[in-house]
Design a protein around this motif. Structure first.
Motif, mmCIF file in Angstrom:
data_model
loop_
_atom_site.group_PDB
_atom_site.id
_atom_site.type_symbol
_atom_site.label_atom_id
_atom_site.label_comp_id
_atom_site.label_asym_id
_atom_site.label_seq_id
_atom_site.Cartn_x
_atom_site.Cartn_y
_atom_site.Cartn_z
ATOM 1 N N LEU A 1 0.756 -1.313 -0.018
ATOM 2 C CA LEU A 1 -0.074 0.084 -0.116
ATOM 3 C C LEU A 1 0.791 1.247 -0.011
ATOM 4 N N PHE A 2 1.906 1.197 1.021
ATOM 5 C CA PHE A 2 2.909 2.652 0.966
ATOM 6 C C PHE A 2 3.637 2.924 -0.502
ATOM 7 N N PHE A 3 3.910 1.821 -1.158
ATOM 8 C CA PHE A 3 4.286 2.132 -2.313
ATOM 9 C C PHE A 3 3.444 2.587 -3.529
ATOM 10 N N ASP A 4 2.553 1.959 -3.422
ATOM 11 C CA ASP A 4 1.408 2.145 -4.257
ATOM 12 C C ASP A 4 0.595 3.478 -4.038
ATOM 13 N N GLY A 5 0.550 3.817 -2.879
ATOM 14 C CA GLY A 5 0.033 5.332 -2.634
ATOM 15 C C GLY A 5 0.866 6.399 -2.776
ATOM 16 N N ASP B 1 12.248 6.387 1.706
ATOM 17 C CA ASP B 1 12.807 6.857 3.180
ATOM 18 C C ASP B 1 13.005 5.643 3.808
ATOM 19 N N ASN B 2 13.357 5.663 5.104
ATOM 20 C CA ASN B 2 13.653 4.701 5.945
ATOM 21 C C ASN B 2 12.274 3.701 6.146
ATOM 22 N N PHE B 3 11.240 4.270 6.330
ATOM 23 C CA PHE B 3 9.977 3.415 6.480
ATOM 24 C C PHE B 3 9.768 2.764 5.297
ATOM 25 N N LEU B 4 9.795 2.964 4.229
ATOM 26 C CA LEU B 4 9.624 2.261 3.113
ATOM 27 C C LEU B 4 10.591 1.380 2.780
#
Length: 225
Positions: free
Chosen positions: A66-70, A110-113
């Motif tokens: 999701l976070f890459f898609d977003g 970023d670090n989270f991704l």
């Protein structure tokens, strides 16, 4: 448009079913949820414990996509991903209905991704899942679980939510594969048709997402001119 309408209809149907057609809410449901949340498991069927905590693993699995898609969407993914920790597919379905196809990733991680993209994160999620399933299968009482599924709204809806999360994963899988240069349909269908473990295996084995693809493409074009 048909895809978007389908997700909205599934969302509305799931809400309607959970509200009006599922078994009634049982006394002590909120106490059960509280005890599960704080780790007081005395008297609770291990199968229920396993499913409850796997429902906490599922949002992490989805977040790894999701976070890459977003990154390329008009609608932000993080509110839906965060809400899915508590309500599962109830929050993910609106995102799937609002999003647009997004087979590319531009910019940097970023670090989270980087954590979400890490194979170690996928391995950790897989080990947690295997441990929970083994615990549920070895120590659980299936007859009791079926009885509670038939009589308890919480257990009934949680179980259906689990199944729906299994079915919805392919909606994000294709674009995530495209972002990583994967076009093998056999992999797509193998991941899609293997509930829970298919997505976990995919996270463990997928190639790392390249950073700065947009800048890299520009450099390649400049060098060919």
């Amino acid at each position: 448009m048909i895809r978007k309408i389908s997700f909205w209809l599934i969302w509305l149907g799931f809400i309607g079913y959970a509200s009006f057609l599922a078994p009634p809410q049982q006394p002590g449901t909120f106490e059960l949820i509280k005890n599960l949340s704080i780790g007081q498991f005395a008297g609770i069927n291990p199968l229920i414990i396993a499913v409850f905590y796997i429902m906490g693993v599922w949002p992490m699995i989805y977040s790894c996509l999701l976070f890459f898609d977003g990154r390329g969407q008009k609608v932000k993914a993080w509110p839906f991903a965060t809400a899915s920790l508590g309500v599962g597919a109830f929050s993910l379905l609106p995102y799937l209905a609002l999003r647009e196809p997004n087979p590319e990733f531009t910019g940097s991680k970023d670090n989270f991704l980087k954590v979400l993209d890490s194979r170690w994160t996928a391995i950790l999620l897989s080990l947690i899942t295997v441990g929970l399933i083994a615990f549920g299968l070895i120590a659980g009482d299936w007859q009791n679980y079926i009885q509670q599924w038939q009589t308890s709204r919480f257990i009934h809806v949680m179980s259906l939510d689990f199944c729906l999360l299994c079915l919805l994963f392919p909606a994000l899988l294709g674009d995530d594969m495209a972002r990583r240069g994967m076009s093998n349909l056999a992999i797509f269908w193998a991941v899609s048709f293997l509930p829970l473990f298919g997505p976990l295996a995919y996270l463990c084995l997928r190639p790392t997402l390249l950073e700065n693809q947009e800048k890299s493409s520009t450099k390649v074009l400049d060098s060919t001119v």
